[in-house]
Design an enzyme around this catalytic site. Structure first.
Site, PDB file in Angstrom:
ATOM      1  N   CYS A 132      -3.325   4.353  -1.637  1.00 61.67           N
ATOM      2  CA  CYS A 132      -4.768   4.422  -1.414  1.00 61.67           C
ATOM      3  C   CYS A 132      -4.962   5.127  -0.069  1.00 61.67           C
ATOM      4  O   CYS A 132      -4.058   5.824   0.401  1.00 61.67           O
ATOM      5  CB  CYS A 132      -5.426   3.047  -1.488  1.00 61.67           C
ATOM      6  SG  CYS A 132      -4.871   1.831  -0.266  1.00 61.67           S
TER       7      CYS A 132
ATOM      8  N   HIS B 285      16.446  -5.708   2.769  1.00 58.57           N
ATOM      9  CA  HIS B 285      16.199  -7.077   3.231  1.00 58.57           C
ATOM     10  C   HIS B 285      15.242  -7.863   2.338  1.00 58.57           C
ATOM     11  O   HIS B 285      15.414  -9.072   2.178  1.00 58.57           O
ATOM     12  CB  HIS B 285      15.609  -7.071   4.649  1.00 58.57           C
ATOM     13  CG  HIS B 285      16.574  -6.602   5.693  1.00 58.57           C
ATOM     14  ND1 HIS B 285      16.484  -6.978   7.014  1.00 58.57           N
ATOM     15  CD2 HIS B 285      17.663  -5.790   5.616  1.00 58.57           C
ATOM     16  CE1 HIS B 285      17.460  -6.410   7.709  1.00 58.57           C
ATOM     17  NE2 HIS B 285      18.183  -5.686   6.884  1.00 58.57           N
TER      18      HIS B 285
ATOM     19  N   ASP C 148      -5.803   5.149  -5.975  1.00 61.56           N
ATOM     20  CA  ASP C 148      -7.257   5.219  -6.099  1.00 61.56           C
ATOM     21  C   ASP C 148      -7.689   6.643  -5.743  1.00 61.56           C
ATOM     22  O   ASP C 148      -6.850   7.546  -5.613  1.00 61.56           O
ATOM     23  CB  ASP C 148      -7.942   4.129  -5.259  1.00 61.56           C
ATOM     24  CG  ASP C 148      -7.849   4.373  -3.750  1.00 61.56           C
ATOM     25  OD1 ASP C 148      -7.213   5.354  -3.329  1.00 61.56           O
ATOM     26  OD2 ASP C 148      -8.429   3.562  -2.986  1.00 61.56           O
TER      27      ASP C 148
ATOM     28  N   HIS D  58      19.493 -12.820   3.056  1.00 61.69           N
ATOM     29  CA  HIS D  58      18.323 -12.139   2.498  1.00 61.69           C
ATOM     30  C   HIS D  58      17.916 -12.768   1.161  1.00 61.69           C
ATOM     31  O   HIS D  58      16.724 -12.932   0.885  1.00 61.69           O
ATOM     32  CB  HIS D  58      18.602 -10.648   2.333  1.00 61.69           C
ATOM     33  CG  HIS D  58      18.888  -9.967   3.636  1.00 61.69           C
ATOM     34  ND1 HIS D  58      18.046 -10.070   4.726  1.00 61.69           N
ATOM     35  CD2 HIS D  58      19.930  -9.201   4.035  1.00 61.69           C
ATOM     36  CE1 HIS D  58      18.555  -9.385   5.738  1.00 61.69           C
ATOM     37  NE2 HIS D  58      19.704  -8.857   5.354  1.00 61.69           N
TER      38      HIS D  58
ATOM     39  N   THR E 192      -5.306   3.922   3.058  1.00 63.43           N
ATOM     40  CA  THR E 192      -4.430   3.354   4.088  1.00 63.43           C
ATOM     41  C   THR E 192      -3.180   2.689   3.521  1.00 63.43           C
ATOM     42  O   THR E 192      -2.249   2.396   4.274  1.00 63.43           O
ATOM     43  CB  THR E 192      -5.176   2.256   4.870  1.00 63.43           C
ATOM     44  OG1 THR E 192      -5.565   1.243   3.921  1.00 63.43           O
ATOM     45  CG2 THR E 192      -6.409   2.815   5.575  1.00 63.43           C
ATOM     46  N   GLY E 193      -3.193   2.367   2.261  1.00 59.81           N
ATOM     47  CA  GLY E 193      -2.130   1.559   1.652  1.00 59.81           C
ATOM     48  C   GLY E 193      -2.367   0.067   1.833  1.00 59.81           C
ATOM     49  O   GLY E 193      -1.723  -0.750   1.173  1.00 59.81           O
TER      50      GLY E 193
HETATM   51  C1  RB5 Z   1     -11.215   3.918   0.126  1.00 64.85           C
HETATM   52  O1  RB5 Z   1     -12.202   4.466   0.933  1.00 64.85           O
HETATM   53  C2  RB5 Z   1     -10.277   3.058   0.962  1.00 64.85           C
HETATM   54  O2  RB5 Z   1     -10.949   1.958   1.470  1.00 64.85           O
HETATM   55  C3  RB5 Z   1      -9.075   2.632   0.155  1.00 64.85           C
HETATM   56  O3  RB5 Z   1      -8.444   3.734  -0.384  1.00 64.85           O
HETATM   57  C4  RB5 Z   1      -8.008   1.868   0.933  1.00 64.85           C
HETATM   58  O4  RB5 Z   1      -7.669   2.567   2.075  1.00 64.85           O
HETATM   59  C5  RB5 Z   1      -8.277   0.456   1.180  1.00 64.85           C
HETATM   60  O5  RB5 Z   1      -7.455  -0.256   1.761  1.00 64.85           O
END
Ligand code: RB5
Length: 151
Positions: A65, A98, A8, A134, A67-68
């Site tokens: 993104c 795993h 994103d 696994h 935070t992922g």
């Molecule tokens: C975008 O601001 C942020 O919320 C998105 O990239 C992500 O971290 C969401 O989990």
């Protein structure tokens, strides 16, 4: 391998480095990321990557993104996707060995480019262990999907 990449707006600064890395490792990249820094919705980028993995058009997917976390939550709603949110090299290897993870999620606001490159390298170069225990555990994940994720 063929790798689908989706980011994103909060993941695009890592994008070019990751594309170069995957290519340098000898793999092909299909880039399904957003191309702008204006705000977009991460599920819109997670889903096409996961659909390509499930259809077999690509071997694996990588999602980035801020935070992922959002990407990984969205990805793991798709039956057959085992998305690992990973911010260290040990976990990147372990989730391949795993969990046979087929999608990797990372947060650009969490890791720098150097660590991200090490994580992707570890994840792309580690095979599923094929260990009986696994395989059994991954089958149990599939059983949960069969029970709760109706298509
Ligand atoms: C975008 O601001 C942020 O919320 C998105 O990239 C992500 O971290 C969401 O989990």
């Amino acid at each position: 391998m063929k790798i689908a990449l989706g980011t994103d707006h909060a993941g695009i600064r890592l994008k070019e480095d990751i594309i170069k890395l995957i290519t340098d490792l000898g793999h092909e990249v299909e880039d399904l990321s957003c191309n702008c820094e204006t705000s977009v919705d991460y599920p819109d980028y997670a889903l096409p990557v996961c659909e390509k993995v499930i259809s077999g058009e690509v071997d694996r997917g990588i999602l980035i993104c801020g935070t992922g976390i959002g990407m990984s939550i969205a990805a793991n709603k798709v039956p057959g996707i085992r998305c690992a949110l990973t911010h260290d090299v040990f976990s990147a290897k372990a989730t391949r060995e795993h969990n046979d993870s087929n999608v990797l999620a990372m947060g650009e606001r969490v890791v720098g480019p150097g660590l991200a490159a090490e994580i992707v390298t570890a994840w792309l170069t580690t095979d599923f262990s094929q260990g009986e225990r696994h395989i059994g555990r991954v089958s149990k994940i599939k059983a949960i999907e069969d029970r709760y994720l109706k298509v």
